[in-house]
Design a protein around this motif. Sequence first.
Motif, PDB file in Angstrom:
ATOM      1  N   LEU A 159       0.825  -1.207   0.000  1.00 40.25           N
ATOM      2  CA  LEU A 159       0.000   0.000   0.000  1.00 40.25           C
ATOM      3  C   LEU A 159       0.857   1.253   0.000  1.00 40.25           C
ATOM      4  CD1 LEU A 159      -2.888  -0.934   2.482  1.00 40.25           C
ATOM      5  CD2 LEU A 159      -2.991  -0.773  -0.013  1.00 40.25           C
ATOM      6  N   LEU A 160       1.963   1.219   0.748  1.00 44.55           N
ATOM      7  CA  LEU A 160       2.858   2.371   0.786  1.00 44.55           C
ATOM      8  C   LEU A 160       3.447   2.652  -0.589  1.00 44.55           C
ATOM      9  CD1 LEU A 160       4.469   4.510   2.445  1.00 44.55           C
ATOM     10  CD2 LEU A 160       6.251   2.781   2.652  1.00 44.55           C
ATOM     11  N   LEU A 161       3.851   1.604  -1.288  1.00 45.08           N
ATOM     12  CA  LEU A 161       4.423   1.784  -2.617  1.00 45.08           C
ATOM     13  C   LEU A 161       3.389   2.343  -3.592  1.00 45.08           C
ATOM     14  CD1 LEU A 161       6.582  -1.435  -3.103  1.00 45.08           C
ATOM     15  CD2 LEU A 161       7.330   0.814  -2.385  1.00 45.08           C
ATOM     16  N   CYS A 162       2.171   1.845  -3.486  1.00 44.18           N
ATOM     17  CA  CYS A 162       1.129   2.298  -4.406  1.00 44.18           C
ATOM     18  C   CYS A 162       0.755   3.753  -4.158  1.00 44.18           C
ATOM     19  CB  CYS A 162      -0.112   1.419  -4.259  1.00 44.18           C
ATOM     20  SG  CYS A 162       0.096  -0.281  -4.857  1.00 44.18           S
ATOM     21  N   ALA A 163       0.840   4.178  -2.897  1.00 48.57           N
ATOM     22  CA  ALA A 163       0.368   5.519  -2.539  1.00 48.57           C
ATOM     23  C   ALA A 163       1.472   6.569  -2.531  1.00 48.57           C
ATOM     24  CB  ALA A 163      -0.290   5.474  -1.160  1.00 48.57           C
ATOM     25  N   ALA A 164       2.698   6.195  -2.865  1.00 50.53           N
ATOM     26  CA  ALA A 164       3.811   7.134  -2.783  1.00 50.53           C
ATOM     27  C   ALA A 164       3.570   8.356  -3.667  1.00 50.53           C
ATOM     28  CB  ALA A 164       5.113   6.444  -3.189  1.00 50.53           C
ATOM     29  N   ALA A 165       3.730   9.528  -3.076  1.00 51.72           N
ATOM     30  CA  ALA A 165       3.539  10.780  -3.809  1.00 51.72           C
ATOM     31  C   ALA A 165       4.852  11.190  -4.479  1.00 51.72           C
ATOM     32  CB  ALA A 165       3.054  11.872  -2.865  1.00 51.72           C
ATOM     33  N   GLU A 166       4.816  12.298  -5.198  1.00 53.58           N
ATOM     34  CA  GLU A 166       6.011  12.795  -5.872  1.00 53.58           C
ATOM     35  C   GLU A 166       7.038  13.260  -4.847  1.00 53.58           C
ATOM     36  OE1 GLU A 166       7.402  16.249  -9.062  1.00 53.58           O
ATOM     37  OE2 GLU A 166       5.296  16.036  -8.499  1.00 53.58           O
ATOM     38  N   LEU A 167       8.282  13.057  -5.174  1.00 59.20           N
ATOM     39  CA  LEU A 167       9.370  13.465  -4.296  1.00 59.20           C
ATOM     40  C   LEU A 167       9.601  14.977  -4.407  1.00 59.20           C
ATOM     41  CD1 LEU A 167      11.714  12.549  -2.399  1.00 59.20           C
ATOM     42  CD2 LEU A 167      13.123  12.342  -4.466  1.00 59.20           C
ATOM     43  N   LEU A 168       9.379  15.690  -3.315  1.00 62.67           N
ATOM     44  CA  LEU A 168       9.590  17.137  -3.225  1.00 62.67           C
ATOM     45  C   LEU A 168       9.007  17.868  -4.443  1.00 62.67           C
ATOM     46  CD1 LEU A 168      13.227  17.122  -1.825  1.00 62.67           C
ATOM     47  CD2 LEU A 168      11.138  17.680  -0.582  1.00 62.67           C
ATOM     48  N   PRO A 169       7.705  17.802  -4.624  1.00 68.41           N
ATOM     49  CA  PRO A 169       7.095  18.487  -5.766  1.00 68.41           C
ATOM     50  C   PRO A 169       7.339  19.992  -5.711  1.00 68.41           C
ATOM     51  CG  PRO A 169       5.429  17.842  -4.158  1.00 68.41           C
ATOM     52  CD  PRO A 169       6.702  17.182  -3.738  1.00 68.41           C
ATOM     53  N   GLY A 170       7.564  20.570  -6.867  1.00 64.17           N
ATOM     54  CA  GLY A 170       7.799  22.006  -6.958  1.00 64.17           C
ATOM     55  C   GLY A 170       9.244  22.419  -6.797  1.00 64.17           C
ATOM     56  N   TRP A 171      10.115  21.491  -6.388  1.00 63.38           N
ATOM     57  CA  TRP A 171      11.537  21.810  -6.249  1.00 63.38           C
ATOM     58  C   TRP A 171      12.205  21.684  -7.619  1.00 63.38           C
ATOM     59  CZ3 TRP A 171      14.671  20.593  -1.320  1.00 63.38           C
ATOM     60  CH2 TRP A 171      13.938  20.965  -0.183  1.00 63.38           C
ATOM     61  N   ASP A 172      12.882  22.727  -8.030  1.00 62.09           N
ATOM     62  CA  ASP A 172      13.574  22.738  -9.322  1.00 62.09           C
ATOM     63  C   ASP A 172      15.073  22.648  -9.067  1.00 62.09           C
ATOM     64  OD1 ASP A 172      14.208  22.953 -11.972  1.00 62.09           O
ATOM     65  OD2 ASP A 172      13.924  25.123 -12.072  1.00 62.09           O
ATOM     66  N   GLU A 173      15.539  21.432  -8.824  1.00 60.90           N
ATOM     67  CA  GLU A 173      16.942  21.197  -8.492  1.00 60.90           C
ATOM     68  C   GLU A 173      17.501  20.133  -9.429  1.00 60.90           C
ATOM     69  OE1 GLU A 173      18.438  22.865  -6.100  1.00 60.90           O
ATOM     70  OE2 GLU A 173      16.754  23.741  -4.987  1.00 60.90           O
ATOM     71  N   ASP A 174      18.627  20.419 -10.042  1.00 62.11           N
ATOM     72  CA  ASP A 174      19.234  19.444 -10.948  1.00 62.11           C
ATOM     73  C   ASP A 174      19.598  18.152 -10.210  1.00 62.11           C
ATOM     74  OD1 ASP A 174      18.979  21.182 -13.049  1.00 62.11           O
ATOM     75  OD2 ASP A 174      21.044  21.941 -12.929  1.00 62.11           O
ATOM     76  N   TRP A 175      20.124  18.283  -8.973  1.00 59.76           N
ATOM     77  CA  TRP A 175      20.554  17.098  -8.239  1.00 59.76           C
ATOM     78  C   TRP A 175      19.373  16.218  -7.833  1.00 59.76           C
ATOM     79  CZ3 TRP A 175      18.289  16.995  -3.475  1.00 59.76           C
ATOM     80  CH2 TRP A 175      17.922  18.210  -2.890  1.00 59.76           C
ATOM     81  N   LEU A 176      18.170  16.780  -7.829  1.00 58.13           N
ATOM     82  CA  LEU A 176      16.999  16.029  -7.410  1.00 58.13           C
ATOM     83  C   LEU A 176      16.484  15.104  -8.507  1.00 58.13           C
ATOM     84  CD1 LEU A 176      15.023  15.642  -5.062  1.00 58.13           C
ATOM     85  CD2 LEU A 176      13.744  17.617  -5.918  1.00 58.13           C
ATOM     86  N   LEU A 177      16.790  15.411  -9.772  1.00 57.67           N
ATOM     87  CA  LEU A 177      16.253  14.637 -10.887  1.00 57.67           C
ATOM     88  C   LEU A 177      16.667  13.171 -10.808  1.00 57.67           C
ATOM     89  CD1 LEU A 177      16.857  17.173 -13.812  1.00 57.67           C
ATOM     90  CD2 LEU A 177      14.737  16.754 -12.530  1.00 57.67           C
ATOM     91  N   LEU A 178      17.926  12.916 -10.481  1.00 55.54           N
ATOM     92  CA  LEU A 178      18.407  11.536 -10.417  1.00 55.54           C
ATOM     93  C   LEU A 178      17.726  10.776  -9.287  1.00 55.54           C
ATOM     94  CD1 LEU A 178      20.283   9.290 -11.345  1.00 55.54           C
ATOM     95  CD2 LEU A 178      22.055  10.233  -9.851  1.00 55.54           C
ATOM     96  N   PHE A 179      17.574  11.407  -8.128  1.00 58.55           N
ATOM     97  CA  PHE A 179      16.907  10.740  -7.010  1.00 58.55           C
ATOM     98  C   PHE A 179      15.452  10.421  -7.355  1.00 58.55           C
ATOM     99  CE2 PHE A 179      20.214  13.083  -4.487  1.00 58.55           C
ATOM    100  CZ  PHE A 179      20.879  11.956  -4.026  1.00 58.55           C
ATOM    101  N   ARG A 180      14.773  11.356  -7.988  1.00 57.08           N
ATOM    102  CA  ARG A 180      13.383  11.105  -8.389  1.00 57.08           C
ATOM    103  C   ARG A 180      13.291   9.904  -9.323  1.00 57.08           C
ATOM    104  NH1 ARG A 180      11.810  17.352  -9.559  1.00 57.08           N
ATOM    105  NH2 ARG A 180      10.853  17.865  -7.524  1.00 57.08           N
TER     106      ARG A 180
END
Length: 275
Positions: A159-180
């Motif tokens: 259930l946790l996997l199915c309900a996972a939301a976007e990682l830090l929505p609205g953050w415009d960071e180049d380093w965040l793209l790979l983690f997402r």
Amino acid sequence: MWTPTSGSADSRTGPQRRMVRAEYRATMNDPVESRTTDAAVPATRLALFGGFELSVAGARVALPMHARRVVAYLSLHKMTEKDCGRQILAERLWEHAAPERSLASLRTALWLIRRAGPGLLSGDAERVTLADHVDVDVHRFRRQAESMLAGDGGHADLLLLCAAAELLPGWDEDWLLLFREQLRLLRLHTLETVGRRYCEQGRHPQAIDLILRVVAEEPLRESAQAVLIDAHLGAGNAAEARRQFDVFAANLWQELELRPSAQLGQRVGVPGTRR
């Protein structure tokens, strides 16, 4: 800014002097981190899915954006590395600033984090990390995904996997793209694996319900389409399996001018080769 001088009078009160001295030490790269015993550590939780939220002992902790970026990066970096070099951290988060300026910005951010939540960080003059006691939703997500992949997870993990939301929505960071992207692919791969396991167990309705989530998110993902087609066939719905193949083939050609693999086509009696 207070600086140590000899023979100078200081009219500040004791608490004021202590606060200013603490800020001065932070800007001078003071390696001292907060030390707390296990019994004294308050419950600390960090949420990154759906937005940044930090709480200590049940109370939300407010941090300025540059300090939030440091906490977020350290928490994500900790999924693969124990700690992070300060120089690398400064260059990654303030990539367009001069080295001296980026390090100064990092020192200020670290001081603000320690002041807002003593015990949040640990490390020394060269390296820094998020403290081990901090409960991070992303770390929990990864542990549960790995548990599901190993066949040990339960319904709550799914259930946790199915309900996972976007990682830090609205953050415009180049380093965040790979983690997402890493977390997105981990989620899809885990759901596929569980769906395939359901097929092997004869739980075809559950497999269909689960894999439809993956297909809705990634309609051109052939590995997910293969699980869905196998689930339809296992449930005795050959026509539904063929319909799913035809829809996938049409979308794949329209978007990429590619054809499904021969292996996928053979599942529904449509031999062919990929272009």
